[in-house]
Design a protein around this motif. Structure first.
Motif, PDB file in Angstrom:
ATOM      1  N   THR A  43      13.371 -19.015 -21.205  1.00 18.58           N
ATOM      2  CA  THR A  43      12.158 -18.220 -21.445  1.00 18.58           C
ATOM      3  C   THR A  43      12.196 -16.939 -20.622  1.00 18.58           C
ATOM      4  N   LYS A  44      13.052 -16.032 -21.018  1.00 19.79           N
ATOM      5  CA  LYS A  44      13.113 -14.712 -20.389  1.00 19.79           C
ATOM      6  C   LYS A  44      11.808 -13.966 -20.682  1.00 19.79           C
ATOM      7  N   ILE A  45      11.336 -14.119 -21.911  1.00 17.43           N
ATOM      8  CA  ILE A  45      10.028 -13.584 -22.318  1.00 17.43           C
ATOM      9  C   ILE A  45       9.201 -14.777 -22.787  1.00 17.43           C
ATOM     10  N   HIS A  46       7.961 -14.845 -22.335  1.00 18.65           N
ATOM     11  CA  HIS A  46       7.102 -16.001 -22.616  1.00 18.65           C
ATOM     12  C   HIS A  46       6.204 -15.747 -23.825  1.00 18.65           C
ATOM     13  N   PRO A  47       5.816 -16.816 -24.536  1.00 16.45           N
ATOM     14  CA  PRO A  47       4.905 -16.661 -25.673  1.00 16.45           C
ATOM     15  C   PRO A  47       3.474 -16.404 -25.201  1.00 16.45           C
ATOM     16  N   GLY A  48       2.821 -15.472 -25.856  1.00 13.62           N
ATOM     17  CA  GLY A  48       1.420 -15.172 -25.561  1.00 13.62           C
ATOM     18  C   GLY A  48       0.533 -15.632 -26.708  1.00 13.62           C
ATOM     19  N   GLN A  49      -0.497 -14.845 -26.971  1.00 16.11           N
ATOM     20  CA  GLN A  49      -1.471 -15.171 -28.014  1.00 16.11           C
ATOM     21  C   GLN A  49      -0.827 -15.112 -29.401  1.00 16.11           C
ATOM     22  N   ASN A  50      -1.032 -16.159 -30.193  1.00 22.41           N
ATOM     23  CA  ASN A  50      -0.544 -16.265 -31.572  1.00 22.41           C
ATOM     24  C   ASN A  50       0.979 -16.234 -31.700  1.00 22.41           C
ATOM     25  N   VAL A  51       1.675 -16.644 -30.632  1.00 21.16           N
ATOM     26  CA  VAL A  51       3.137 -16.709 -30.655  1.00 21.16           C
ATOM     27  C   VAL A  51       3.559 -18.127 -30.296  1.00 21.16           C
ATOM     28  N   GLY A  52       4.490 -18.696 -31.072  1.00 21.46           N
ATOM     29  CA  GLY A  52       5.003 -20.043 -30.812  1.00 21.46           C
ATOM     30  C   GLY A  52       6.398 -19.985 -30.231  1.00 21.46           C
ATOM     31  N   ASP A  56      14.723 -24.040 -29.209  1.00 20.87           N
ATOM     32  CA  ASP A  56      15.806 -23.246 -28.626  1.00 20.87           C
ATOM     33  C   ASP A  56      15.277 -21.968 -27.969  1.00 20.87           C
ATOM     34  N   ASP A  57      13.985 -21.977 -27.606  1.00 25.45           N
ATOM     35  CA  ASP A  57      13.282 -20.876 -26.919  1.00 25.45           C
ATOM     36  C   ASP A  57      13.085 -19.635 -27.793  1.00 25.45           C
ATOM     37  N   PHE A  69       4.040  -6.275 -26.593  1.00 22.22           N
ATOM     38  CA  PHE A  69       4.693  -6.750 -25.376  1.00 22.22           C
ATOM     39  C   PHE A  69       3.855  -6.323 -24.183  1.00 22.22           C
ATOM     40  N   GLU A  70       3.724  -7.209 -23.195  1.00 23.41           N
ATOM     41  CA  GLU A  70       2.962  -6.880 -21.996  1.00 23.41           C
ATOM     42  C   GLU A  70       3.545  -7.605 -20.792  1.00 23.41           C
ATOM     43  N   ARG A  71       3.168  -7.138 -19.608  1.00 28.42           N
ATOM     44  CA  ARG A  71       3.616  -7.760 -18.365  1.00 28.42           C
ATOM     45  C   ARG A  71       2.474  -8.564 -17.766  1.00 28.42           C
ATOM     46  N   LYS A  72       2.830  -9.715 -17.174  1.00 29.15           N
ATOM     47  CA  LYS A  72       1.843 -10.513 -16.457  1.00 29.15           C
ATOM     48  C   LYS A  72       2.363 -10.655 -15.035  1.00 29.15           C
ATOM     49  N   GLY A  73       1.735  -9.976 -14.110  1.00 31.81           N
ATOM     50  CA  GLY A  73       2.245  -9.954 -12.749  1.00 31.81           C
ATOM     51  C   GLY A  73       3.423  -9.002 -12.638  1.00 31.81           C
ATOM     52  N   ARG A  74       4.282  -9.263 -11.643  1.00 39.54           N
ATOM     53  CA  ARG A  74       5.403  -8.354 -11.397  1.00 39.54           C
ATOM     54  C   ARG A  74       6.627  -8.672 -12.232  1.00 39.54           C
ATOM     55  N   ASP A  75       6.849  -9.960 -12.532  1.00 38.01           N
ATOM     56  CA  ASP A  75       8.130 -10.329 -13.129  1.00 38.01           C
ATOM     57  C   ASP A  75       8.041 -11.133 -14.418  1.00 38.01           C
ATOM     58  N   LYS A  76       6.839 -11.347 -14.933  1.00 34.18           N
ATOM     59  CA  LYS A  76       6.694 -12.153 -16.148  1.00 34.18           C
ATOM     60  C   LYS A  76       6.385 -11.242 -17.343  1.00 34.18           C
ATOM     61  N   LYS A  77       7.138 -11.438 -18.437  1.00 36.40           N
ATOM     62  CA  LYS A  77       6.901 -10.663 -19.656  1.00 36.40           C
ATOM     63  C   LYS A  77       6.348 -11.592 -20.722  1.00 36.40           C
TER      64      LYS A  77
END
Length: 83
Positions: A43-52, A56-57, A69-77
């Motif tokens: 999970t280099k990039i994580h699922p947000g709203q309306n994303v599954g 296999d990630d 695309f957005e950032r959550k904190g310093r290192d989470k996308k």
């Protein structure tokens, strides 16, 4: 004496195909429900709203909408789909 060189088998004649990983739908792009947004390992990039997230990630759109695309904190996308 031999007139031809002994022909040995090549030991490095194998190569694997590329796995076609990466971003398939970019920010601001309209996508239909069920379409793949990102193919990734881990999970280099994580699922947000309306994303599954597939087993296999792979990240995919749950609804038809626009990719964001957005950032959550310093290192989470995070990637979301907006209606």
């Amino acid at each position: 004496m031999a007139h031809k060189k002994g022909v040995g088998s090549s030991r490095n004649g194998r190569d694997s195909h590329g796995q076609r990983l990466g971003v398939k739908a970019f920010s601001g792009e309209a996508v239909p429900a069920g379409s793949i947004i990102i193919r990734q390992h881990g999970t280099k990039i994580h699922p947000g709203q309306n994303v599954g997230r597939g087993k296999d990630d792979t990240l995919f759109a749950k609804i038809t909408g626009v990719v964001k695309f957005e950032r959550k904190g310093r290192d989470k996308k995070i990637v979301s789909i907006l209606e």
